[in-house]
Scaffold this active site. Structure first.
Site, PDB file in Angstrom:
ATOM      1  CG  HIS A   1      -3.580   2.881  35.628  1.00 22.80           C
ATOM      2  ND1 HIS A   1      -2.316   3.365  35.386  1.00 22.80           N
ATOM      3  CD2 HIS A   1      -4.424   3.940  35.493  1.00 22.80           C
ATOM      4  CE1 HIS A   1      -2.385   4.665  35.128  1.00 22.80           C
ATOM      5  NE2 HIS A   1      -3.659   5.036  35.184  1.00 22.80           N
TER       6      HIS A   1
ATOM      7  CG  ASP B   1      -6.024   6.576  38.556  1.00 20.28           C
ATOM      8  OD1 ASP B   1      -6.226   5.361  38.784  1.00 20.28           O
ATOM      9  OD2 ASP B   1      -4.884   7.041  38.381  1.00 20.28           O
ATOM     10  CD  GLU B   2      -3.871   8.811  34.642  1.00 16.57           C
ATOM     11  OE1 GLU B   2      -3.290   9.891  34.397  1.00 16.57           O
ATOM     12  OE2 GLU B   2      -3.264   7.746  34.842  1.00 16.57           O
ATOM     13  CB  ALA B   3     -11.404   4.877  33.437  1.00 10.72           C
TER      14      ALA B   3
END
Length: 548
Positions: free
Chosen positions: A289, A353-355
């Site tokens: 991100h 998050d969302e790695a």
């Protein structure tokens, strides 16, 4: 020095002396009782019942009669207390426009019992818990007692709801300004009651963020988690890295609503929030991100070439920081250092998050380095739940958005002393649509399902992860992502009234959790939100009164 005497105020045909029901021992005991006490007479016709408040207070005792604010009244603050005087000035600012009264702020001398509104910081009161307050209403005065600044502001938030709805008007209105007599003794269930606001996907100007702060502070939300960076935008000025806002802040989802905050604008938001009892928690995303940062500087990219700014609404496939490059950590040191200097609150959120595409070993190395940078600059590390397996448990706090994703890591971290904030997407993600019955409605997401107001209330923090120690839960958070939200009007319509559900869960005792009673108290907030010009959603599952 004694307060000056005033002529008796008319209350009906004459002024009546009131004795507040309940003694200190009874009030203190009820704060930990199974259900809130709602004892005493039924109340004064035309006055807001003391228990008709969101969040629900821990203890309520109603007495005969009421207090009526008059044009000769003043607001008294504890002698020598800057915090009490600032709280009094804030309350006076809320009341002067709608009442038209001068409401000067005066010093409360030791032993004095003035008429009007009294804010007493320190001294005898029945609520000694952090952020707690005792609110006493007689025909002579409204007195808020607390042991800390936050408690005074929480008492003010309650008092605000006890005045007539028209107190929210920004113009002079006719009285009377009556408050039901009695006592409220109150303290929160959780210390962290947050609202996350994503200003990275679509930028929100300072004035709009202030409006949101005003709205959340009404309901004792005490943390504003500002999501300042993501693939689509970098929203905070970093003096040593000016291209972050020049390039990374130039756009947003769909190529729209770009922008950024100067450091002075950010400081002003922090000051504004603090004056209302809200602490700002800034978030810098990573290791994924991060497209906006990568688009700003070549050297942050593994291949040495910056990509074009990203305007898509889903996660960028090119938004991953280069984890084995020292430049990455030099960059983060600068960013975290400047942001920590701007932020007086204890936490700095590091995302996480969302790695996707990262091994656990890579994540461990990244989070270990970033955690040390946060600690170096004097802050406590806060991250999304994916970071829980890598951070030092005893010094960190992590946020659950997807129960079931890494429950084992969350439990292990909690058992080792880590703290947890609950923000399950299916209940607390305010950008989820209210209903699937309007599939063409262009605002809001549905990937976590739709969420009625009842669903936003129908959950318990302690039941989200089986086996998680309940004492590890630091609080709850209502989360607003903005990739499908364009401006403050749409944002408010999604956030309200569901944010009040999360505020209630974060504050009220678990034993008081009951949808049928909550929805009636929630309905009474409709006219208040309307008067405050908050664009709330008239949900069909709430019995709104006429005029909502």
């Amino acid at each position: 020095m004694k307060a000056r005497a005033k002529p008796p105020r008319r209350l009906g045909s004459r002024r009546t002396k009131v004795t507040v029901l309940g003694v200190v021992v009874a009030v203190t005991a009820s704060l930990s009782a199974a259900t809130p006490s709602l004892g005493g007479p039924s109340g004064t016709p035309g006055a807001v019942p003391l228990a008709k408040v969101v969040p629900l207070p821990a203890e309520v005792r109603t007495a005969q009669g009421s207090f009526a604010l008059g044009p000769d009244d003043a607001i008294y603050a504890t002698d020598g207390s800057a915090d009490a005087r600032a709280a009094a000035a804030f309350l006076a600012g809320l009341l002067r426009k709608p009442t038209g009264y001068d409401l000067p702020v005066r010093t409360l001398r030791a032993g004095a019992e003035p008429e009007g509104i009294v804010l007493a910081l320190g001294g005898a009161n029945s609520v000694t818990r952090t952020e707690g307050y005792q609110l006493d209403v007689t025909s002579r005065a409204v007195t808020i007692r607390a042991d800390d600044r936050a408690g005074l502001l929480n008492g003010i938030a309650t008092l605000r709801q006890l005045f007539p709805v028209k107190v929210e008007r920004q113009q002079r209105m006719p009285g009377p300004w009556r408050v039901q007599a009695g006592r409220i003794a109150d303290a929160p269930r959780y210390a962290y009651r947050g609202a996350m606001l994503d200003v990275a996907r679509h930028f929100l100007p300072v004035a709009n963020v202030k409006k949101y702060i005003d709205a959340i502070a009404r309901y004792k939300i005490n943390y504003l988690h500002l999501h300042l960076t993501d693939d689509q935008g970098w929203r905070i000025e970093i003096k040593e890295r000016p291209k972050l806002t020049e390039v990374g802040g130039s756009s947003g989802v769909g190529g729209m609503m770009g922008g950024s905050y100067t450091q002075e604008e950010y400081r002003e938001l922090v000051r504004y929030a603090w004056a209302r009892g809200v602490t700002v928690v800034p978030e810098i995303e990573g290791p994924n991100h991060s497209h906006a940062a990568l688009a700003s500087y070549d050297e942050l990219n593994c291949d040495g070439t910056a990509p074009e700014p990203y305007t898509g609404w889903i996660q960028s496939e090119e938004g991953a920081l280069c984890l084995d490059d020292p430049d990455t950590y030099e960059f983060l040191d600068v960013v975290i250092g400047e942001l920590a200097d701007l932020t007086p609150g204890p936490y700095l959120h590091i995302g996480g998050d969302e790695a996707a595409g990262r091994t656990q070993e890579e994540l461990d190395g990244y989070f270990e380095k970033v955690e040390k940078l946060v600690e170096k600059h004097g802050k406590k590390v806060f991250g999304w739940q994916e970071s829980a397996g890598s951070l030092t448990p005893s010094g960190s706090m992590t946020e659950v958005w997807a129960p079931g994703l890494n429950d084992g890591q969350m439990i292990s971290a909690a058992e080792a002393g880590g703290k947890v904030v609950m923000a399950p997407a299916s209940h607390t993600y305010l950008d989820m649509k209210y209903t699937a019955e309007l599939p063409e409605y262009p605002v809001g997401n549905s990937w976590a399902g739709t969420s009625t107001v009842e669903k936003s209330y129908d959950w318990k923090p302690e039941e989200q992860i089986a086996g998680l120690p309940a004492n590890a839960i630091a609080g709850v958070e209502a989360t607003m992502w903005t990739e499908t939200v364009f401006g403050i009007n749409q944002l408010e319509n999604l956030a309200f009234p569901r944010l009040l559900s999360v505020a209630e869960i974060g504050w009220a005792k678990a034993s008081a959790h009951d949808w049928d009673t909550f929805k009636r108290r929630l309905a009474a907030q409709g006219p208040r939100l309307r008067e405050a010009r908050v664009n709330y959603y008239l949900s069909p599952d709430v019995p709104w009164p006429m005029g909502s």
